[in-house]
Structure formats: structure tokens, C-alpha cells
Scaffold this motif. Structure first.
Motif, PDB file in Angstrom:
ATOM      1  N   PHE A 261     -48.457 -10.401  27.462  1.00  0.00           N
ATOM      2  CA  PHE A 261     -47.221 -11.178  27.440  1.00  0.00           C
ATOM      3  C   PHE A 261     -47.478 -12.623  27.861  1.00  0.00           C
ATOM      4  CE2 PHE A 261     -43.053 -12.638  28.803  1.00  0.00           C
ATOM      5  CZ  PHE A 261     -42.214 -12.079  27.852  1.00  0.00           C
ATOM      6  N   ASN A 262     -48.344 -12.812  28.836  1.00  0.00           N
ATOM      7  CA  ASN A 262     -48.653 -14.177  29.289  1.00  0.00           C
ATOM      8  C   ASN A 262     -49.331 -15.001  28.189  1.00  0.00           C
ATOM      9  OD1 ASN A 262     -47.603 -14.265  31.932  1.00  0.00           O
ATOM     10  ND2 ASN A 262     -49.337 -13.080  32.707  1.00  0.00           N
ATOM     11  N   THR A 263     -50.075 -14.336  27.309  1.00  0.00           N
ATOM     12  CA  THR A 263     -50.673 -15.084  26.192  1.00  0.00           C
ATOM     13  C   THR A 263     -49.590 -15.596  25.241  1.00  0.00           C
ATOM     14  OG1 THR A 263     -50.980 -13.111  24.799  1.00  0.00           O
ATOM     15  CG2 THR A 263     -52.773 -13.703  26.299  1.00  0.00           C
ATOM     16  N   PHE A 264     -48.499 -14.846  25.093  1.00  0.00           N
ATOM     17  CA  PHE A 264     -47.394 -15.314  24.251  1.00  0.00           C
ATOM     18  C   PHE A 264     -46.767 -16.580  24.833  1.00  0.00           C
ATOM     19  CE2 PHE A 264     -46.553 -10.512  23.484  1.00  0.00           C
ATOM     20  CZ  PHE A 264     -47.663 -10.438  22.656  1.00  0.00           C
ATOM     21  N   LEU A 265     -46.654 -16.614  26.168  1.00  0.00           N
ATOM     22  CA  LEU A 265     -46.010 -17.754  26.820  1.00  0.00           C
ATOM     23  C   LEU A 265     -46.848 -19.025  26.723  1.00  0.00           C
ATOM     24  CD1 LEU A 265     -44.573 -16.106  30.078  1.00  0.00           C
ATOM     25  CD2 LEU A 265     -43.531 -16.296  27.824  1.00  0.00           C
ATOM     26  N   ARG A 266     -48.138 -18.863  26.469  1.00  0.00           N
ATOM     27  CA  ARG A 266     -49.005 -20.036  26.359  1.00  0.00           C
ATOM     28  C   ARG A 266     -49.023 -20.614  24.949  1.00  0.00           C
ATOM     29  NH1 ARG A 266     -52.228 -16.962  30.124  1.00  0.00           N
ATOM     30  NH2 ARG A 266     -53.471 -16.042  28.433  1.00  0.00           N
ATOM     31  N   ARG A 267     -48.365 -19.976  24.017  1.00  0.00           N
ATOM     32  CA  ARG A 267     -48.339 -20.483  22.646  1.00  0.00           C
ATOM     33  C   ARG A 267     -47.465 -21.733  22.561  1.00  0.00           C
ATOM     34  NH1 ARG A 267     -49.708 -16.112  19.121  1.00  0.00           N
ATOM     35  NH2 ARG A 267     -49.195 -17.453  17.340  1.00  0.00           N
ATOM     36  N   PRO A 268     -47.858 -22.739  21.783  1.00  0.00           N
ATOM     37  CA  PRO A 268     -47.079 -23.984  21.723  1.00  0.00           C
ATOM     38  C   PRO A 268     -45.810 -23.863  20.892  1.00  0.00           C
ATOM     39  CG  PRO A 268     -48.978 -24.120  20.277  1.00  0.00           C
ATOM     40  CD  PRO A 268     -49.111 -22.829  21.017  1.00  0.00           C
ATOM     41  N   HIS A 269     -45.804 -22.967  19.916  1.00  0.00           N
ATOM     42  CA  HIS A 269     -44.615 -22.817  19.079  1.00  0.00           C
ATOM     43  C   HIS A 269     -44.585 -21.406  18.497  1.00  0.00           C
ATOM     44  CE1 HIS A 269     -47.257 -23.214  15.564  1.00  0.00           C
ATOM     45  NE2 HIS A 269     -47.808 -24.259  16.182  1.00  0.00           N
ATOM     46  N   GLY A 270     -43.418 -21.023  17.993  1.00  0.00           N
ATOM     47  CA  GLY A 270     -43.223 -19.689  17.448  1.00  0.00           C
ATOM     48  C   GLY A 270     -42.017 -19.014  18.084  1.00  0.00           C
ATOM     49  N   ILE A 271     -41.796 -17.761  17.712  1.00  0.00           N
ATOM     50  CA  ILE A 271     -40.636 -17.019  18.206  1.00  0.00           C
ATOM     51  C   ILE A 271     -41.097 -15.760  18.928  1.00  0.00           C
ATOM     52  CG2 ILE A 271     -38.541 -15.761  17.577  1.00  0.00           C
ATOM     53  CD1 ILE A 271     -38.188 -17.518  15.226  1.00  0.00           C
ATOM     54  N   VAL A 272     -40.492 -15.506  20.100  1.00  0.00           N
ATOM     55  CA  VAL A 272     -40.669 -14.248  20.834  1.00  0.00           C
ATOM     56  C   VAL A 272     -39.299 -13.591  20.917  1.00  0.00           C
ATOM     57  CG1 VAL A 272     -41.314 -13.146  23.003  1.00  0.00           C
ATOM     58  CG2 VAL A 272     -42.616 -15.127  22.173  1.00  0.00           C
ATOM     59  N   LEU A 273     -39.185 -12.382  20.369  1.00  0.00           N
ATOM     60  CA  LEU A 273     -37.916 -11.652  20.390  1.00  0.00           C
ATOM     61  C   LEU A 273     -37.992 -10.496  21.381  1.00  0.00           C
ATOM     62  CD1 LEU A 273     -36.872 -11.329  16.630  1.00  0.00           C
ATOM     63  CD2 LEU A 273     -35.937 -12.867  18.354  1.00  0.00           C
ATOM     64  N   VAL A 274     -36.906 -10.285  22.118  1.00  0.00           N
ATOM     65  CA  VAL A 274     -36.780  -9.115  22.991  1.00  0.00           C
ATOM     66  C   VAL A 274     -35.630  -8.286  22.443  1.00  0.00           C
ATOM     67  CG1 VAL A 274     -36.431  -8.286  25.344  1.00  0.00           C
ATOM     68  CG2 VAL A 274     -37.599 -10.461  24.959  1.00  0.00           C
ATOM     69  N   THR A 275     -35.887  -7.004  22.162  1.00  0.00           N
ATOM     70  CA  THR A 275     -34.872  -6.161  21.537  1.00  0.00           C
ATOM     71  C   THR A 275     -34.510  -4.988  22.435  1.00  0.00           C
ATOM     72  OG1 THR A 275     -36.316  -4.577  20.406  1.00  0.00           O
ATOM     73  CG2 THR A 275     -35.998  -6.715  19.345  1.00  0.00           C
ATOM     74  N   GLY A 276     -33.353  -4.426  22.160  1.00  0.00           N
ATOM     75  CA  GLY A 276     -32.878  -3.272  22.916  1.00  0.00           C
ATOM     76  C   GLY A 276     -31.366  -3.260  22.960  1.00  0.00           C
TER      77      GLY A 276
END
Length: 582
Positions: free
Chosen positions: A310-325
């Protein structure tokens, strides 16, 4: 003085305290005053049950635990709630015309005389802890029963000429005493909910009753309330409307508001929502603690390898992270924890939410207002003009919002949002159903995280168990995979309201968008195929994540099946000790 010495000897003889602890308690008592028993408990020198059991022996009385007894509701009819509350006693039995009551102050020689005089009948006393007495009073009479009785006694003259349903519903009910009592009752309901760790209060009117329920650890629990409270439903709703700055005259349309409350050193935001029903307005109050919301990612329940991912996702400069539920699965908490980690002086962060659940220092937050045309899509367009690095959209609900979020990520922004789907792979098909082009999803999506909240086993009453073959089979676990597991369950105790559970933790299903997943997305592959491919690359499903928590002794089979009982595809994923054949 002689009786004090005798009590001290009794406490030492029963092993409640030692000589040294007793000297410490007496020294503290000399400074602050009060009673020796209270001082021992405040200093934590002994448990309430051992202290009051010894006190009962000293007074030659019986010690009881009312919560472990069958206390008939008929006995409560013999004693008005306001008397039980005022004198702090609980009626527990009636034997041969003698009323047996539980008290916590047997050293008070006048207490029994006063109770006998008020009730005008023969009374026999036994000893119980103050907590047990308060719990029994609430179970017998309900929350705020003494307040309701006081209102009824104050409105006898009014009720003879005017029905309670026709009482004015504003802040002034025609009588200052009645108004104060309604305020007291509403405060008691909210305070009880906060103390019990509830996330929601539901006040629901029906033809013959006004039902009050709390949602604790995701499960609804009915709160005992006096039957007569049904007649005061309009006044209770009006009081809540006044607290939330809502229109008390409007009863035909839904309304939403907010209450700021404090309890001790903690502050709470109470989100109020009202809906009209044939029997009056139903109320939901969401309780949001400002202190408990700001969790770090380490506190959310991620397993170490999932947290690193998850921390690698936060280091990305751009893009989308979705949380579902589904609603109430902790999506917002996960997003806030992510933003909290990214909240630095070199980052410009803007959010658009519905509603803003918590104010975060250093982050620009906006709330949508559909009534004036300010929705997620319009907010997103405005956000781009403010040069943000990171953006959060409370929820993607339609094509326009989804398209704007994706185009924002294409222009160099890191975007976080939520989506209502059952699992992580379902987010792809959901976005395509909204009308988003698959190639746009493929080129912008970083990851989709599906999550659920499971109840934790209560640590105070946890006991080891041997998992049944049926439970293993239902979850799809081979018997040999259960070897060495720390399987537990909660027996049920006062700390967990006899449920066996206390607190919650999250289980996760993390789907990173690798090249293979992106290819399947462009090909419009079904969610089952995307999920199968994700598992081939090491993705843990919700049930597999839940199995690890069961294996560690943190939750139960029943909890995992409750929140992740859907079929999750074929095959076996090797996850160390947590391989699960499904």
C-alpha cells in the motif's frame, strides 16, 4: 470508629487488601476524605466484586450478581423507576410478600428505612456492586426511565385534556419542567451510546412503540426504553432538530444536520438524519469521534506485506487508488489515514466529500451541496484550477464524476476515491458499466482495495477452541492447514456486553494493476477472470485475509463468513501458513 477498625480487619481477613495497601488507602483517605471502600477502588487496589463481597460479609448480608440472575420484569412494576434511581437500588425478587432489593451501600443505616417508608412495604436487602445495580436498573426500566416517569407525573393534568401526540413540538413544550426532562432524556440516550462505543443511534417510531437501537461494532443492539416513551416521540425529535439547527416545523421531507458534542476530554461530531414515516420521523445519529478517526496506516489492520504494498501506491506521482466496500466498512477511515501520511508542506491536497466527516489540518476540504448544483463533478473541475498534487473524491457515483477523476489522474494528479462494489475486481466492471472507456481505466488505475470490518474477539473473556470440521469446510480450509492455529472465541462478559466481541479490525483484498490486469481490463474481461489473474500474481481475497486473522486468534469463522460469505473463485493461493483451497 470501632466499626471502621472491624471493616479493615474484615478486608484484610478476606484477602481484599494487605496491610501495606490498606495503609496507603487510609493515607489517601485522610487527604481527600470520603469512604474507605471507594478509596480502595479508586486506587485500583482491589476489584469491585471482591470489595463488595467482603463488605456484604461484614454486614452479614448476602452478596449477589443481578446480571447472572433471572430478574423478572414483573418485580420492576413494584418500584417506580425514579425511586430506584434516586436511592440507587435495584429490585431483584419478591419472596412471600417481601421485596428483595440490591444495594451498594449497606453501611448507610438510614437507607433501608427510607426505602421502606417510600415503598410502604416489607423490604429485604442484599449487596451488589454499583455497576451491577446501574446495569440492572437500565435493563429493568430502560434508558431514561426516571426522566419519562417525571414527565408523566408532570403532565397528568395536561394529558387529561390533551393527547401527548398533540403537544407542541417546538423548543417550548408548554412547561419548563417537561422541556428540561426531554432535554435530559435525549442527553442520556446520546451519552449512553458514546459510553458503549456505538457508531450510530437509531430512533424508530412504530404504531405501538418507539424503538431505540445502537450499532456497536457493526451490529444493531436494542436499547431498553420505557413503553410510555412512545407518546413523547414528537418532542424528542423536535429536541434533536433544535440541537442540529434543523427546521422543527418540517415533518414531510428528509433533513440532515450536525451536532457538536463533547464528553470528558473527547469531542464528537454527531451527524443527524431524519426521514418521514407514517408513524412520525425516524432519526439516525452517526457518532464520529474526532480523536479515534485519525488513525495511521499501521493501526488499520494491514498485514506487513500488504502495508508495504500500500505504501508503494502512495509514492506514485499520479493515478487512481480506489477503496471499495459497503457502507460502514471503514473506507473513509482508510482514505483519511492515507491523506494523513501524505499531508506534508510540499503537497497541496484538496478533497470533496459528502459530508465532510472530519476536519483535517493542512488539507483543503469541500462539501458537495446538490441543492445548489454543487456536486462531485463540478467540485472536481474547480479543484483542478487550484493546482493540487493529491485529490480525494468522497465517492464515485456516476459517469461524470468517474470521467473527471480519471482525467484528473491523466494530468498528473494522485486521486483517491471510493466505490460501492463487493470486491476489488468488481470495480473495473462497475466503472465500465458507468460508461468509462476501458483504456482510460487501464492507463490510470494504480490499485483497487476492497475492505471489510470484522469484530475482534474480546480479550477479557477469550478462550481457546478447536475449529469444527464444518467451520473449516464452510470457509474452504483443508484440515491440515489449521495445524498450529491459535483459534479462540469470546465467552461473553460485561466488557463486551456478553457478545464475545470488542472492537473491530479491517481485512483487505488488494488488487494492484499489473500489466496482465490492465490487458484484461482493455479486453473487457469479466470480474471473475480479473480476480483469478490477480490471485495468480499473489492477491489475497477477503476470505483469505480473514482466515489469517482467524488463524492468529483475532476473530472467528462466523465473523469472516458474515462479511465475506460470497464465492470467491476456484483454485488455491499459497500465502505461507494461510493457503486456502476454495
Amino acid at each position: 470508629m470501632a466499626s471502621e477498625k472491624a471493616l479493615e480487619k474484615q478486608l484484610i481477613a478476606d484477602g481484599v487488601v494487605g496491610e501495606e495497601a490498606l495503609s496507603r488507602a487510609k493515607s489517601e483517605l485522610a487527604k481527600r476524605g470520603g469512604e474507605l471502600v471507594d478509596c480502595i477502588l479508586q486506587l485500583g487496589l482491589a476489584t469491585p466484586e471482591t470489595v463488595y463481597r467482603s463488605l456484604a460479609a461484614f454486614c452479614e448480608m448476602k452478596f449477589v450478581v443481578p446480571s447472572k440472575m433471572q430478574v423478572s420484569g414483573e418485580v420492576s412494576a413494584k418500584v417506580p423507576a425514579r425511586f430506584a434511581t434516586h436511592y440507587n437500588f435495584a429490585p431483584i425478587q419478591e419472596r412471600n410478600g417481601v421485596l428483595v432489593i440490591a444495594i451498594s451501600d449497606p453501611l448507610n443505616t438510614h437507607l433501608l428505612d427510607d426505602i421502606r417508608l417510600v415503598l410502604k412495604r416489607r423490604v429485604e436487602a442484599v449487596v451488589a456492586t454499583p455497576e451491577e445495580i446501574q446495569r440492572t436498573i437500565k435493563a429493568l426500566y430502560g434508558v431514561g426511565a426516571d426522566t419519562v416517569e417525571r414527565i408523566l407525573s408532570d403532565t397528568d393534568s395536561v394529558a387529561s385534556t390533551l393527547s401527548l401526540d398533540s403537544l407542541p413540538t417546538g423548543s417550548n413544550l408548554g412547561d419548563d419542567g417537561i422541556d428540561a426532562s426531554i432535554i435530559k432524556f435525549v442527553n442520556e440516550v446520546i451519552l449512553e451510546a458514546i459510553q458503549s462505543g456505538s457508531t450510530d443511534i437509531h430512533i424508530e417510531p412504530f404504531d405501538d412503540q418507539l424503538r431505540v437501537r445502537y450499532r456497536i461494532d457493526g451490529i444493531m443492539h436494542q436499547v431498553p426504553t420505557p413503553p410510555s416513551i412512545r407518546g413523547f416521540q414528537p418532542a424528542i425529535v423536535s429536541r434533536i432538530k433544535i440541537m442540529a439547527n434543523l427546521n422543527i416545523a418540517e415533518k414531510r421531507l428528509p433533513q440532515d444536520g450536525k451536532i457538536l458534542a463533547s464528553f470528558g476530554e473527547s469531542e464528537y461530531d454527531l451527524r443527524v438524519s431524519l426521514l418521514p414515516t407514517p408513524y412520525g420521523e425516524t432519526v439516525n445519529i452517526r457518532i464520529l469521534s474526532r480523536s479515534s478517526m485519525f488513525l495511521t496506516l499501521d493501526q488499520l489492520g494491514f498485514m506487513p506485506d500488504d502495508l508495504n504494498l500500500f505504501n508503494t501506491f502512495l509514492r506514485r506521482p499520479h493515478g487512481i487508488v480506489l477503496v471499495t466496500g459497503p457502507t460502514g466498512s471503514g473506507k473513509t477511515t482508510t482514505l483519511y489515514a492515507s491523506l494523513n501520511k501524505l499531508n506534508r508542506l510540499d503537497h497541496k491536497i484538496i478533497t470533496i466529500e459528502d459530508p465532510i466527516e472530519y476536519q483535517m489540518k493542512g488539507i483543503t476540504q469541500m462539501q458537495v451541496m446538490p441543492q445548489i448544483g454543487f456536486d462531485f463533478a463540478k467540485g472536481l473541475r474547480s479543484m483542478l484550477r487550484h493546482d493540487p498534487d493529491i485529490m480525494m473524491v468522497g465517492e464515485i457515483r456516476d459517469f461524470e464524476t468517474a470521467e473527471m477523476a480519471i482525467r484528473s489522474s491523466l494530468t498528473g494528479h494522485l486521486v483517491f476515491s471510493t466505490l460501492h462494489t463487493n470486491d476489488s475486481a468488481g470495480a473495473v466492471t462497475r466503472l465500465i458499466d458507468m460508461g468509462v472507456e476501458p483504456f482510460l481505466i487501464s492507463s490510470t488505475m494504480i490499485a483497487v482495495i476492497a475492505q471489510r470490518l470484522v469484530r475482534c474477539i474480546c480479550e477479557k473473556c477469550a478462550e481457546p477452541i478447536e475449529p469444527s470440521p464444518e467451520a473449516l469446510a464452510e470457509l474452504g480450509i483443508a484440515r491440515d492447514r489449521a495445524a498450529g492455529g491459535h483459534f479462540r472465541r469470546g465467552r461473553g462478559c460485561d466488557a463486551c456486553r456478553n457478545t464475545g466481541y470488542k472492537g473491530r479490525l479491517a481485512i483487505y483484498e488488494i488488487l494492484p494493476f499489473s500489466a496482465a490486469i490492465k490487458d484484461l481490463t482493455v479486453q473487457r474481461a469479466p470480474a471473475t477472470e480479473i480476480k483469478r489473474k490477480g490471485r495468480e500474481f499473489g492477491m489475497r481475497t477477503l476470505r483469505e485475509s480473514g482466515w489469517i486473522r482467524i488463524y492468529e486468534g483475532k476473530t472467528t469463522f462466523e465473523e469472516v463468513m458474515r462479511v465475506a460469505a460470497d464465492f470467491e473463485g476456484a483454485g488455491t493461493l499459497e500465502t505461507g501458513d494461510a493457503a486456502i483451497p476454495v
